[in-house]
Enzyme design. Structure first.
Site, short mmCIF file in Angstrom:
data_model
loop_
_atom_site.label_atom_id
_atom_site.label_comp_id
_atom_site.label_asym_id
_atom_site.label_seq_id
_atom_site.Cartn_x
_atom_site.Cartn_y
_atom_site.Cartn_z
N ASN A 8 4.56 -11.42 0.63
CA ASN A 8 5.03 -12.86 1.09
C ASN A 8 3.94 -13.19 1.99
O ASN A 8 4.10 -12.99 3.13
CB ASN A 8 6.30 -12.91 1.48
CG ASN A 8 6.79 -14.12 2.01
OD1 ASN A 8 6.32 -15.33 2.04
ND2 ASN A 8 8.32 -14.24 2.68
N ARG A 89 5.35 -14.42 -3.52
CA ARG A 89 6.13 -15.35 -3.33
C ARG A 89 5.07 -16.69 -3.34
O ARG A 89 4.29 -16.70 -2.50
CB ARG A 89 6.85 -15.16 -2.01
CG ARG A 89 7.88 -16.20 -1.71
CD ARG A 89 8.60 -16.13 -0.52
NE ARG A 89 9.41 -17.12 -0.27
CZ ARG A 89 10.30 -17.37 0.67
NH1 ARG A 89 10.20 -16.35 1.69
NH2 ARG A 89 11.08 -18.29 0.89
N HIS A 178 14.44 -21.98 -1.69
CA HIS A 178 15.10 -20.68 -1.42
C HIS A 178 15.76 -20.12 -2.90
O HIS A 178 16.81 -19.29 -3.06
CB HIS A 178 16.54 -20.82 -0.76
CG HIS A 178 16.07 -20.93 0.89
ND1 HIS A 178 17.01 -21.81 1.62
CD2 HIS A 178 15.24 -20.26 1.61
CE1 HIS A 178 16.56 -21.72 2.89
NE2 HIS A 178 15.59 -20.87 2.96
N GLY A 208 19.83 -19.33 6.95
CA GLY A 208 18.93 -18.41 7.98
C GLY A 208 18.27 -19.13 8.83
O GLY A 208 18.71 -20.23 9.14
N ARG A 239 14.93 -27.61 11.80
CA ARG A 239 14.88 -28.66 11.07
C ARG A 239 16.17 -29.66 11.36
O ARG A 239 17.34 -28.99 11.17
CB ARG A 239 14.77 -28.36 9.66
CG ARG A 239 13.57 -27.75 9.55
CD ARG A 239 13.13 -27.77 8.03
NE ARG A 239 12.31 -26.66 7.62
CZ ARG A 239 12.27 -25.50 6.91
NH1 ARG A 239 13.28 -25.19 6.40
NH2 ARG A 239 11.21 -24.72 6.51
N ASN A 333 25.65 -12.39 8.81
CA ASN A 333 25.90 -11.68 10.15
C ASN A 333 26.77 -12.38 10.82
O ASN A 333 27.24 -11.66 11.96
CB ASN A 333 24.70 -11.40 10.99
CG ASN A 333 23.74 -10.43 10.16
OD1 ASN A 333 24.08 -9.25 9.93
ND2 ASN A 333 22.61 -10.74 9.67
N GLU A 382 15.04 -11.12 -1.68
CA GLU A 382 13.99 -11.75 -2.71
C GLU A 382 12.84 -10.89 -2.81
O GLU A 382 12.37 -10.96 -4.15
CB GLU A 382 13.44 -13.00 -1.74
CG GLU A 382 14.62 -14.12 -1.27
CD GLU A 382 14.25 -14.77 -0.15
OE1 GLU A 382 14.31 -14.36 0.83
OE2 GLU A 382 13.89 -16.02 -0.32
P1 ADP Z 1 14.20 -16.76 7.93
O1 ADP Z 1 14.88 -18.23 7.60
O2 ADP Z 1 13.47 -16.80 9.21
O3 ADP Z 1 14.25 -15.58 6.95
P2 ADP Z 1 16.84 -15.26 8.80
O4 ADP Z 1 17.48 -15.28 7.43
O5 ADP Z 1 15.99 -13.94 9.15
O6 ADP Z 1 15.68 -16.13 8.82
O7 ADP Z 1 18.11 -15.71 9.74
C1 ADP Z 1 17.64 -15.82 11.03
C2 ADP Z 1 18.79 -16.29 11.69
O8 ADP Z 1 20.10 -15.41 11.76
C3 ADP Z 1 18.85 -16.45 13.29
O9 ADP Z 1 19.30 -17.72 13.54
C4 ADP Z 1 19.53 -15.32 13.77
O10 ADP Z 1 20.03 -15.82 15.28
C5 ADP Z 1 20.67 -15.22 12.85
N1 ADP Z 1 21.15 -13.93 13.00
C6 ADP Z 1 20.61 -12.68 12.94
N2 ADP Z 1 21.47 -11.76 12.96
C7 ADP Z 1 22.58 -12.17 13.55
C8 ADP Z 1 23.96 -11.95 14.03
N3 ADP Z 1 24.19 -10.55 14.17
N4 ADP Z 1 25.01 -12.82 14.58
C9 ADP Z 1 24.38 -13.90 14.48
N5 ADP Z 1 23.57 -14.57 13.96
C10 ADP Z 1 22.48 -13.85 13.43
#
Ligand code: ADP
Length: 401
Positions: A8, A89, A178, A208, A239, A333, A382
């Site tokens: 990626n 990717r 995505h 995310g 965004r 999460n 992915e």
């Molecule tokens: P990206 O689009 O950059 O791949 P990710 O899928 O890694 O993003 O998601 C990032 C988001 O997930 C952030 O807003 C982060 O705060 C949130 N996040 C990650 N772990 C947790 C958690 N344990 N509790 C709440 N939010 C979380």
């Protein structure tokens, strides 16, 4: 058995995972960061231990050379010939690429032409492909597109109600992104539910930093919230998601900013960051919200209510829904966001167990057994989809040749 690399490549970073296939075991993974800047960082996991080094990495070619040398010096492989294929990717496949594809010179030319649609991402993706091809001259590279899974959307989903000539002449339409993630979680959902994907109506919430919702009927994407670019749809980290387009010239007149500058505000300074004024990261916002910060609480409300609305609209679109899937950093999460998104969906048969909602970072069914609509947590993957596609596309080529 074969070794497949999933790549990626961004403008200043290159993430990699080397898979043993078909077992799908990860042999190693890592990231090259700050490519082209001073003090680039190379990280790699060797025998479960993360190693980090600061190096001078001026471009993607050097990043790939260093990565391959590190694989040898760390005895992860003994020669480059052990790598059987590389999957990349690629952000945008336009309307040309409806599936992953073996990279040829013609494909590279088409990807470069598509850079007009994804100026930040496609050129970096192409640099990554070219860098590997220079060193690994004999192995197949496969491009895996963020847009391809959504190419099954009907015209009624992907056309904007603009004069049709803008679609015909400039390709202005909804593409969606995505796709690799939505495809992976929808396939896993069918496996978890033990039902054929052909008979399922799924709503996948990839939440995310970037976030998008997809309506997946019979295993095919029929609508998604991101549009011509990833800016459309739900509220994201930085965004804005969908806004009234008239806001753009209004801000321009009020502030003297150019259209591109306002677009940067919509992409980089809006969303959760814009509302809270302090962070785009949900963890920070949840912490502040627990201390009673009004704007953090508001950001959580706005973020989840837009997702809630999409779920209602996509359920209507598919005449019902069999499962709602949560994935990516927030989806996997955050019990808080899931709870806020799901509350109020009981009218359409969504009944979920508060005590299971605290599960995070692993696959789980958090709906009650009697719930008409199942609610699934599925960590996205992915990279494994990329590795699988390298094998599938290489095998198809082998059969054809
Ligand atoms: P990206 O689009 O950059 O791949 P990710 O899928 O890694 O993003 O998601 C990032 C988001 O997930 C952030 O807003 C982060 O705060 C949130 N996040 C990650 N772990 C947790 C958690 N344990 N509790 C709440 N939010 C979380």
């Amino acid at each position: 058995m074969s070794k497949i690399m999933a790549i990626n490549a961004g403008s200043s970073s290159l993430k990699f995972q080397l898979f043993d296939m078909p077992s799908e075991n990860i042999i190693t993974k890592g990231i090259v960061e700050r490519i082209g800047l001073k003090d680039s960082i190379f990280s790699i996991t060797v025998a479960g231990e993360k190693k980090k080094e600061t190096l001078d990495i001026p471009n993607h070619d050097t990043a790939v050379q260093i990565l391959l040398e590190k694989l040898i010096s760390n005895k992860i492989i003994h020669s480059f010939s052990e790598i059987d294929g590389v999957g990349h990717r690629v952000a945008h496949g336009g309307e040309i690429f409806k599936d992953s594809v073996l990279v040829t010179d013609e494909v590279l030319n088409q990807l470069e032409k598509l850079s007009e649609l994804a100026p930040l991402h496609n050129p970096a993706n192409v640099s990554g492909i070219r860098a590997f091809q220079k060193v690994l001259t004999d192995i197949s590279s496969v491009a895996v597109f963020d847009t391809a899974f959504h190419q099954t959307m009907p015209e009624s989903s992907y056309l904007y109600s603009l004069p049709i000539k803008y679609y015909q002449e400039y390709g202005i339409r909804k593409y969606g992104f995505h796709g690799t993630s939505h495809k992976y979680v929808s396939q896993r959902a069918a496996e978890m539910l033990g039902r054929p994907i052909e008979e399922l109506r799924l709503i996948s919430c990839h939440l995310g930093n970037g976030a998008s919702i997809a309506a997946i009927k019979g295993g095919k994407s029929i609508d998604t919230s991101m549009g011509f670019t990833p800016l459309e749809g739900v509220v994201m980290g930085t965004r804005s998601g969908s806004v009234d387009p008239s806001i753009i010239p209004f801000i321009m007149k009020k502030t003297g900013k150019t259209a591109d500058e306002v677009l940067t505000i919509l992409n980089k300074e809006s969303g959760l960051l814009g509302i809270t004024g302090f962070s785009s990261d949900l963890r920070d916002i949840e912490t502040k919200a627990s201390e009673g910060d009004a704007r953090a609480l508001l950001a959580l409300d706005i973020f989840s209510s837009r997702i809630h609305q999409y779920i209602g609209s996509y359920a209507a679109r598919m005449n019902g829904v069999d499962a709602i899937i949560f994935t990516a950093g927030i989806g996997e999460n955050s019990p808080t966001i899931r709870s806020k998104v799901l509350t109020g969906l009981e009218f359409m048969g969504v009944y979920w167990d508060q005590s299971l909602n605290y599960i995070h970072g692993e696959e789980a069914v958090i709906s009650y057994p009697h719930s008409l609509v199942k609610v699934l947590l599925i960590p996205t993957n992915e990279e494994v989809m990329i590795a699988r596609d390298v094998l599938r596309i290489s095998d198809e080529m082998f059969v054809l040749s």
